[in-house]
Design a protein around this motif. Structure first.
Motif, PDB file in Angstrom:
ATOM      1  N   VAL A 197       2.707   8.527   5.134  1.00 56.66           N
ATOM      2  CA  VAL A 197       2.158   8.311   6.380  1.00 56.66           C
ATOM      3  C   VAL A 197       2.481   6.660   6.640  1.00 56.66           C
ATOM      4  O   VAL A 197       3.266   6.386   7.799  1.00 56.66           O
ATOM      5  CB  VAL A 197       0.647   8.593   6.568  1.00 56.66           C
ATOM      6  CG1 VAL A 197       0.117   7.752   7.889  1.00 56.66           C
ATOM      7  CG2 VAL A 197       0.501   9.922   6.610  1.00 56.66           C
ATOM      8  N   ILE A 198       2.159   5.626   5.823  1.00 53.82           N
ATOM      9  CA  ILE A 198       2.204   4.228   5.969  1.00 53.82           C
ATOM     10  C   ILE A 198       3.698   4.138   6.282  1.00 53.82           C
ATOM     11  O   ILE A 198       4.134   3.359   7.131  1.00 53.82           O
ATOM     12  CB  ILE A 198       1.834   3.500   4.669  1.00 53.82           C
ATOM     13  CG1 ILE A 198       0.348   3.838   4.583  1.00 53.82           C
ATOM     14  CG2 ILE A 198       2.016   2.000   4.955  1.00 53.82           C
ATOM     15  CD1 ILE A 198      -0.493   3.277   3.728  1.00 53.82           C
ATOM     16  N   GLN A 199       4.700   4.831   5.433  1.00 57.00           N
ATOM     17  CA  GLN A 199       6.016   4.750   5.525  1.00 57.00           C
ATOM     18  C   GLN A 199       6.672   5.010   6.924  1.00 57.00           C
ATOM     19  O   GLN A 199       7.792   4.752   7.143  1.00 57.00           O
ATOM     20  CB  GLN A 199       6.672   5.289   4.267  1.00 57.00           C
ATOM     21  CG  GLN A 199       6.754   4.741   2.928  1.00 57.00           C
ATOM     22  CD  GLN A 199       7.353   3.342   2.930  1.00 57.00           C
ATOM     23  OE1 GLN A 199       7.726   2.719   3.898  1.00 57.00           O
ATOM     24  NE2 GLN A 199       7.326   2.862   1.699  1.00 57.00           N
ATOM     25  N   PHE A 200       5.981   5.814   7.648  1.00 57.74           N
ATOM     26  CA  PHE A 200       6.384   6.309   8.831  1.00 57.74           C
ATOM     27  C   PHE A 200       6.736   5.185   9.749  1.00 57.74           C
ATOM     28  O   PHE A 200       7.442   5.260  10.832  1.00 57.74           O
ATOM     29  CB  PHE A 200       5.415   7.198   9.718  1.00 57.74           C
ATOM     30  CG  PHE A 200       5.857   7.894  10.805  1.00 57.74           C
ATOM     31  CD1 PHE A 200       6.663   9.007  10.735  1.00 57.74           C
ATOM     32  CD2 PHE A 200       5.478   7.446  12.061  1.00 57.74           C
ATOM     33  CE1 PHE A 200       7.028   9.702  11.803  1.00 57.74           C
ATOM     34  CE2 PHE A 200       5.630   8.124  13.077  1.00 57.74           C
ATOM     35  CZ  PHE A 200       6.588   9.193  13.206  1.00 57.74           C
ATOM     36  N   ARG A 201       6.166   3.987   9.444  1.00 54.76           N
ATOM     37  CA  ARG A 201       6.299   2.752  10.507  1.00 54.76           C
ATOM     38  C   ARG A 201       7.922   2.486  10.803  1.00 54.76           C
ATOM     39  O   ARG A 201       8.638   2.752   9.642  1.00 54.76           O
ATOM     40  CB  ARG A 201       5.594   1.489   9.804  1.00 54.76           C
ATOM     41  CG  ARG A 201       6.073   0.913   8.577  1.00 54.76           C
ATOM     42  CD  ARG A 201       5.114   0.149   8.015  1.00 54.76           C
ATOM     43  NE  ARG A 201       5.639  -0.557   6.960  1.00 54.76           N
ATOM     44  CZ  ARG A 201       5.875  -0.286   5.695  1.00 54.76           C
ATOM     45  NH1 ARG A 201       5.604   1.079   5.586  1.00 54.76           N
ATOM     46  NH2 ARG A 201       6.401  -1.008   4.827  1.00 54.76           N
TER      47      ARG A 201
ATOM     48  N   LEU B 250       0.784  -1.217   0.070  1.00 56.83           N
ATOM     49  CA  LEU B 250      -0.177   0.132   0.144  1.00 56.83           C
ATOM     50  C   LEU B 250       0.692   1.211   0.222  1.00 56.83           C
ATOM     51  O   LEU B 250       0.314   2.203  -0.626  1.00 56.83           O
ATOM     52  CB  LEU B 250      -1.004  -0.107   1.023  1.00 56.83           C
ATOM     53  CG  LEU B 250      -1.905  -1.000   1.059  1.00 56.83           C
ATOM     54  CD1 LEU B 250      -2.870  -0.873   2.633  1.00 56.83           C
ATOM     55  CD2 LEU B 250      -2.890  -0.671  -0.148  1.00 56.83           C
ATOM     56  N   ALA B 251       2.003   1.249   0.850  1.00 58.56           N
ATOM     57  CA  ALA B 251       2.855   2.288   0.910  1.00 58.56           C
ATOM     58  C   ALA B 251       3.287   2.553  -0.500  1.00 58.56           C
ATOM     59  O   ALA B 251       3.476   3.893  -0.925  1.00 58.56           O
ATOM     60  CB  ALA B 251       4.002   2.322   1.757  1.00 58.56           C
ATOM     61  N   GLU B 252       3.882   1.807  -1.296  1.00 57.08           N
ATOM     62  CA  GLU B 252       4.247   1.854  -2.679  1.00 57.08           C
ATOM     63  C   GLU B 252       3.502   2.360  -3.362  1.00 57.08           C
ATOM     64  O   GLU B 252       3.668   2.922  -4.374  1.00 57.08           O
ATOM     65  CB  GLU B 252       5.187   0.562  -2.929  1.00 57.08           C
ATOM     66  CG  GLU B 252       6.341   0.158  -2.317  1.00 57.08           C
ATOM     67  CD  GLU B 252       7.007  -1.255  -2.681  1.00 57.08           C
ATOM     68  OE1 GLU B 252       6.376  -1.881  -3.506  1.00 57.08           O
ATOM     69  OE2 GLU B 252       8.016  -1.388  -2.274  1.00 57.08           O
ATOM     70  N   PHE B 253       2.229   1.914  -3.557  1.00 56.57           N
ATOM     71  CA  PHE B 253       1.149   2.165  -4.441  1.00 56.57           C
ATOM     72  C   PHE B 253       0.653   3.576  -4.253  1.00 56.57           C
ATOM     73  O   PHE B 253       0.577   4.257  -5.250  1.00 56.57           O
ATOM     74  CB  PHE B 253      -0.131   1.240  -3.956  1.00 56.57           C
ATOM     75  CG  PHE B 253      -1.305   1.271  -4.953  1.00 56.57           C
ATOM     76  CD1 PHE B 253      -1.467   0.982  -6.303  1.00 56.57           C
ATOM     77  CD2 PHE B 253      -2.396   2.071  -4.272  1.00 56.57           C
ATOM     78  CE1 PHE B 253      -2.614   1.391  -7.040  1.00 56.57           C
ATOM     79  CE2 PHE B 253      -3.536   2.676  -5.115  1.00 56.57           C
ATOM     80  CZ  PHE B 253      -3.608   2.303  -6.333  1.00 56.57           C
ATOM     81  N   PHE B 254       0.411   4.039  -3.085  1.00 56.22           N
ATOM     82  CA  PHE B 254       0.086   5.315  -2.855  1.00 56.22           C
ATOM     83  C   PHE B 254       0.954   6.298  -2.998  1.00 56.22           C
ATOM     84  O   PHE B 254       0.892   7.330  -3.416  1.00 56.22           O
ATOM     85  CB  PHE B 254      -0.512   5.468  -1.375  1.00 56.22           C
ATOM     86  CG  PHE B 254      -1.806   4.689  -0.861  1.00 56.22           C
ATOM     87  CD1 PHE B 254      -2.992   5.116  -2.000  1.00 56.22           C
ATOM     88  CD2 PHE B 254      -1.801   3.993   0.164  1.00 56.22           C
ATOM     89  CE1 PHE B 254      -4.099   4.539  -1.733  1.00 56.22           C
ATOM     90  CE2 PHE B 254      -3.055   3.380   0.391  1.00 56.22           C
ATOM     91  CZ  PHE B 254      -4.501   3.495  -0.664  1.00 56.22           C
ATOM     92  N   SER B 255       2.434   5.747  -2.930  1.00 57.67           N
ATOM     93  CA  SER B 255       3.435   6.837  -3.048  1.00 57.67           C
ATOM     94  C   SER B 255       3.575   7.091  -4.513  1.00 57.67           C
ATOM     95  O   SER B 255       4.364   7.969  -5.047  1.00 57.67           O
ATOM     96  CB  SER B 255       4.779   6.259  -2.563  1.00 57.67           C
ATOM     97  OG  SER B 255       4.659   6.208  -0.981  1.00 57.67           O
ATOM     98  N   GLY B 256       3.119   6.182  -5.180  1.00 54.89           N
ATOM     99  CA  GLY B 256       3.380   6.237  -6.719  1.00 54.89           C
ATOM    100  C   GLY B 256       2.192   7.421  -7.651  1.00 54.89           C
ATOM    101  O   GLY B 256       2.348   7.636  -8.757  1.00 54.89           O
ATOM    102  N   TYR B 257       1.241   8.096  -6.790  1.00 56.83           N
ATOM    103  CA  TYR B 257       0.510   9.002  -7.312  1.00 56.83           C
ATOM    104  C   TYR B 257       0.548  10.415  -6.431  1.00 56.83           C
ATOM    105  O   TYR B 257       0.530  10.146  -5.301  1.00 56.83           O
ATOM    106  CB  TYR B 257      -0.891   8.456  -7.428  1.00 56.83           C
ATOM    107  CG  TYR B 257      -1.055   7.086  -8.097  1.00 56.83           C
ATOM    108  CD1 TYR B 257      -1.319   7.116  -9.428  1.00 56.83           C
ATOM    109  CD2 TYR B 257      -0.963   5.882  -7.443  1.00 56.83           C
ATOM    110  CE1 TYR B 257      -1.406   6.124 -10.184  1.00 56.83           C
ATOM    111  CE2 TYR B 257      -1.098   4.601  -8.090  1.00 56.83           C
ATOM    112  CZ  TYR B 257      -1.481   4.778  -9.480  1.00 56.83           C
ATOM    113  OH  TYR B 257      -1.353   3.605 -10.200  1.00 56.83           O
ATOM    114  N   GLY B 258       0.666  11.348  -7.299  1.00 54.06           N
ATOM    115  CA  GLY B 258       0.739  12.767  -6.791  1.00 54.06           C
ATOM    116  C   GLY B 258      -0.411  12.905  -5.448  1.00 54.06           C
ATOM    117  O   GLY B 258      -0.052  13.449  -4.337  1.00 54.06           O
TER     118      GLY B 258
END
Length: 436
Positions: free
Chosen positions: A324-328, A308-316
């Motif tokens: 936020v997810i990568q904050f873990r 999910l982190a990689e998916f959401f990070s791929g779109y502006g």
């Protein structure tokens, strides 16, 4: 092609252990003041993540409004940003100040020899909250400029810290035995998790696996507490150092050591064994490793979070959510592949069976992997998929059975049930030669 990782060389392990020894000597005593500082720092980090998320959403809203009604929106946006920045900053400082003030007051009471008016139950809850913060933010807390070190891994007994010194161990274990069993808790946990749903003895103490083994066998039980947000490799080194200190300072000569790890704790214990330098004396004393619901082949939850982190990070439009997810913490990220000793997880997937075979030339350790399964029939196809609700059955079983490694499955068993269940205790007691 997936790259296979190789265990570190003895020289590399010795170097890192030396660094950890120096860090232990330089680190302050584990105090409630230090814990409050770490909690305050974590509050700042979480508040910052919420602030950034709010800012990203607000920017998109104002941009949309500007396209609709024109530049008249700009003064409103400026005022909003100024007020929000001030509010979030004040909230972070206030929350951090409260955490530190409460910690300082509790520490002064402890130094004066007074019992906290909040009682032991509140202390356990506070420790649980701090463990939760550690799990998601512990790596950042440990590396922050203000608190350069988080509390080192430590021994605990009845909730109290036990120094791994000759005097500290002698006071905590007046009836020390030559055989010791060490319990390593899982993610966002403390040593108190082993008392989950426990019955009480005649003295009112909750009966964990360790307490029962002490009562019915010639064993001394030790429990560790550690920062689960740190890399598994780092915690493995900490555990190796702690075991070394215990064996060197134990009141009587140690004859046998058994490690029991739940979930992430099993990975930490495995990492300690795989990073054991041949110059240490404790390695040959370890006869058995027992893991309970340990994700040797990775955690699907963390794998999903990474996707999910990689998916959401791929779109502006959703990059803020990916951030936020990568904050873990890095400790959580190590659960994705079941990382045992790597400095990072890039390009490496674990093979627990191969890594355990790497121990053969220097250490013979039997491994029992206990896998919980939610379905009544542990062999059911559905049970293989859902496992204990957190860890799939195959991941917890850690590969094929052989002379040194075997597994057992238990139906109607959730992930958290594994920390205190009569059926699991019978298995542990059998390995340790104790009458259940």
């Amino acid at each position: 092609m997936t790259q296979r990782a190789q265990p570190p060389l003895d020289s590399e392990i010795e170097s890192e252990l030396d660094a950890h020894r120096e860090a232990h000597l330089a680190a302050p005593a584990d105090s409630q003041v230090a814990a409050a500082h770490r909690a305050g720092t974590a509050v700042r980090g979480v508040t910052g993540a919420i602030r950034d998320t709010h800012g990203a959403v607000a920017s998109k809203v104002f941009a949309s409004a500007r396209r609709t009604v024109g530049p008249v929106v700009t003064p409103v946006e400026f005022a909003h940003d100024h007020i929000a920045r001030a509010a979030y900053g004040a909230s972070a400082v206030a929350l951090e100040g409260v955490a530190e003030a409460v910690g300082a007051t509790a520490a002064k009471a402890a130094q004066a020899g007074r019992t906290s008016k909040f009682g032991r139950g509140t202390t356990r809850r506070a420790s649980g909250v701090l463990a939760f913060v550690h799990g998601f933010n512990g790596d950042k807390m440990a590396s922050s400029g203000r608190m350069p070190l988080s509390s080192p891994m430590s021994l605990r007994r009845s909730g109290e810290r036990v120094p791994a010194t000759a005097d500290g161990l002698a006071r905590a274990y007046p009836d020390a035995t030559p055989q010791i069993v060490i319990f390593v808790h899982g993610f966002v946990g403390t040593e108190q998790m082993w008392k989950r749903h426990a019955h009480r003895d005649d003295d009112g103490r909750r009966l964990s696996y360790g307490r029962r083994l002490e009562a019915h066998g010639d064993w001394s039980a030790l429990w560790v507490r550690y920062n689960t947000g740190l890399r598994i490799k780092s915690n493995g080194l900490e555990l190796a150092l702690l075991i070394e200190q215990v064996v060197d300072h134990w009141p009587v000569p140690v004859e046998r050591v058994v490690l029991v790890g739940h979930s992430m704790g099993g990975l930490v214990a495995s990492s300690a064994l795989l990073q054991w330098p041949t110059s240490s004396t404790w390695g040959p004393l370890v006869s058995d490793l027992i893991t309970l619901g340990t994700p040797y082949h990775g955690s699907p939850i963390e794998q999903g979070a990474n996707y999910l982190a990689e998916f959401f990070s791929g779109y502006g439009a959703t990059r803020w959510l990916g951030d936020v997810i990568q904050f873990r913490s890095e400790g959580i990220k190590d659960l994705r592949p079941g990382n045992l000793f790597l400095a990072d997880t890039r390009g490496a997937m674990p093979d627990a069976a191969e890594w355990r075979q790497a121990l053969a030339p220097q250490m013979v350790v039997r491994h029992l992997a206990v896998a919980g399964v939610l379905t009544k029939d542990p062999h059911a196809r559905l049970g293989g998929i859902i496992g204990d609700g957190i860890v799939p059955r195959a991941s917890a079983r850690a590969g094929a059975d052989n002379d040194l490694s075997r597994s057992t499955m238990m139906g109607s068993m959730s992930h958290n049930d594994l920390v205190n269940d009569p059926r699991v205790y019978e298995v542990i007691a059998d390995v340790l030669g104790v009458q259940a």
